[in-house]
Design a protein around this motif. Structure first.
Motif, mmCIF file in Angstrom:
data_model
loop_
_atom_site.group_PDB
_atom_site.id
_atom_site.type_symbol
_atom_site.label_atom_id
_atom_site.label_comp_id
_atom_site.label_asym_id
_atom_site.label_seq_id
_atom_site.Cartn_x
_atom_site.Cartn_y
_atom_site.Cartn_z
ATOM 1 N N LEU A 33 -6.226 6.371 13.824
ATOM 2 C CA LEU A 33 -4.884 5.801 13.664
ATOM 3 C C LEU A 33 -4.006 6.146 14.862
ATOM 4 O O LEU A 33 -3.281 5.288 15.385
ATOM 5 C CB LEU A 33 -4.256 6.316 12.375
ATOM 6 C CG LEU A 33 -2.898 5.703 11.995
ATOM 7 C CD1 LEU A 33 -3.067 4.240 11.624
ATOM 8 C CD2 LEU A 33 -2.272 6.473 10.835
ATOM 9 N N LEU A 66 -0.656 9.599 9.204
ATOM 10 C CA LEU A 66 -0.163 8.387 8.557
ATOM 11 C C LEU A 66 1.347 8.464 8.334
ATOM 12 O O LEU A 66 2.072 7.483 8.551
ATOM 13 C CB LEU A 66 -0.890 8.175 7.224
ATOM 14 C CG LEU A 66 -0.507 6.915 6.435
ATOM 15 C CD1 LEU A 66 -0.796 5.666 7.245
ATOM 16 C CD2 LEU A 66 -1.272 6.870 5.105
ATOM 17 N N GLU A 89 -0.227 -0.008 9.991
ATOM 18 C CA GLU A 89 -0.420 1.388 9.628
ATOM 19 C C GLU A 89 -1.594 1.600 8.675
ATOM 20 O O GLU A 89 -2.085 2.727 8.534
ATOM 21 C CB GLU A 89 0.855 1.965 9.017
ATOM 22 C CG GLU A 89 1.345 1.270 7.766
ATOM 23 C CD GLU A 89 2.650 1.870 7.272
ATOM 24 O OE1 GLU A 89 2.804 3.108 7.327
ATOM 25 O OE2 GLU A 89 3.526 1.097 6.836
ATOM 26 N N ASN A 90 -2.061 0.527 8.049
ATOM 27 C CA ASN A 90 -3.209 0.632 7.154
ATOM 28 C C ASN A 90 -4.465 -0.014 7.740
ATOM 29 O O ASN A 90 -5.422 -0.296 7.013
ATOM 30 C CB ASN A 90 -2.884 -0.014 5.800
ATOM 31 C CG ASN A 90 -1.780 0.717 5.064
ATOM 32 O OD1 ASN A 90 -1.779 1.943 4.999
ATOM 33 N ND2 ASN A 90 -0.819 -0.021 4.529
#
Length: 300
Positions: free
Chosen positions: A41, A98, A220-221
């Protein structure tokens, strides 16, 4: 249809292969890297920001890789120097990554979920003249980007490095027995930190492969459990580069298949999306079963 599935499988495998090879390096050093999800991420996010700010995809690749390497090093230092539990640290890192990324998206860019820049640079794909029109072979070799070829070259290189270099032998020895390696003068903590940094670097590049290679945007996912799938791949492949990469290809095939089934219609999208994860569970269950049978034969 076959060419389409082959092409999609190989493109979707790049992030998994890079992250899984990084996890395999860390595992060979004796640490199970649960933080691959967060490191991917970080790489995807920094890659998008740097490439959009400079207008250069290569800067984005470098920024994503370096960001992942820094994240991997920090996580490794917490494990090796503070003797923290690797599972708890990895899970905590995923949650923190996250949360920070989500906060920056809302506070700095004023968006929720998806960040898209106009004229976003993407990693160019390389077409091979005379090959791109050949069925199957063209889908396998042509139209791939630089990170695909990096992942393909890393597999034999790491297999050779683990077996033939001082770094590889000492890393494997540290993973087998840290105490015995330290007694021979091996800097085991330094080796583990180096392995953690390399794992973060490759996981960050895996995130960049998603944001700049596959999608051209950031969400973000967007990692969507791929870090854990990569973990399952190097577990199934026993941290061996070739077996790990083949496991990634297997999981990517089911991912490509579920995308194809969704676009064709006639199937429940909610059920079809679970197909890659069902494959992961099935493969891990099979690996566990064969491991039990192997141990039973040894003890019999």
């Amino acid at each position: 249809m076959i060419d389409s599935i082959i092409n999609s499988t190989l493109l979707l495998a790049v992030p998994l292969v890079l992250a899984a090879l990084g996890g395999a390096i860390h595992r060979r050093a004796g640490v199970v890297n649960i933080g691959l999800e967060g490191q991917m991420l970080v790489g995807a996010f920094l890659g998008i920001l740097a490439s959009a700010a400079t207008g250069n995809w290569l800067v984005g690749v470098l920024a994503g890789g370096l960001g992942g390497a820094l994240a991997g090093l920090v996580m490794s230092l917490v494990i090796t120097r503070l003797s923290a539990n690797e599972i708890i640290v990895g899970l905590g890192f995923n949650i923190v990554a996250l949360g920070i990324v989500g906060f920056v998206l809302r506070a700095v860019f004023g968006v929720s979920g998806t960040l898209r820049f106009p004229d976003q640079p993407r990693i160019p794909r390389i077409s091979i003249p005379g090959v791109d029109g050949i069925p199957v072979l063209g889908a396998m070799l042509s139209g791939k980007d630089a990170l695909f070829w990096l992942a393909a070259l890393l597999v034999p290189f790491l297999a050779w490095a683990f077996a033939n270099t001082r770094w590889g032998v000492r890393t494997r020895a540290t993973g087998v027995s840290e105490r015995a390696s330290a007694s021979l003068g091996v800097r085991t903590l330094g080796l583990r930190d180096t392995a953690g940094m390399l794992a973060g670097l490759l996981a960050g590049l895996g995130g960049v492969a998603l944001s700049l290679g596959v999608s051209g945007l950031f969400n973000e996912n967007m990692i969507a459990g791929r870090g854990f799938v990569a973990l399952a791949a190097f577990y199934f492949g026993r941290s061996k580069p070739l077996a790990t990469a083949l496991a990634c290809l297997l999981f990517s095939f089911f991912d490509a298949l579920q995308i194809r089934l969704q676009t064709s219609g006639g199937f429940s999208a909610d059920l079809i999306q679970t197909l890659p994860y069902i494959a992961v569970v099935a493969v891990l269950a099979w690996a566990g079963f064969t491991g039990l049978r192997r141990r039973a034969r040894v003890t019999a």
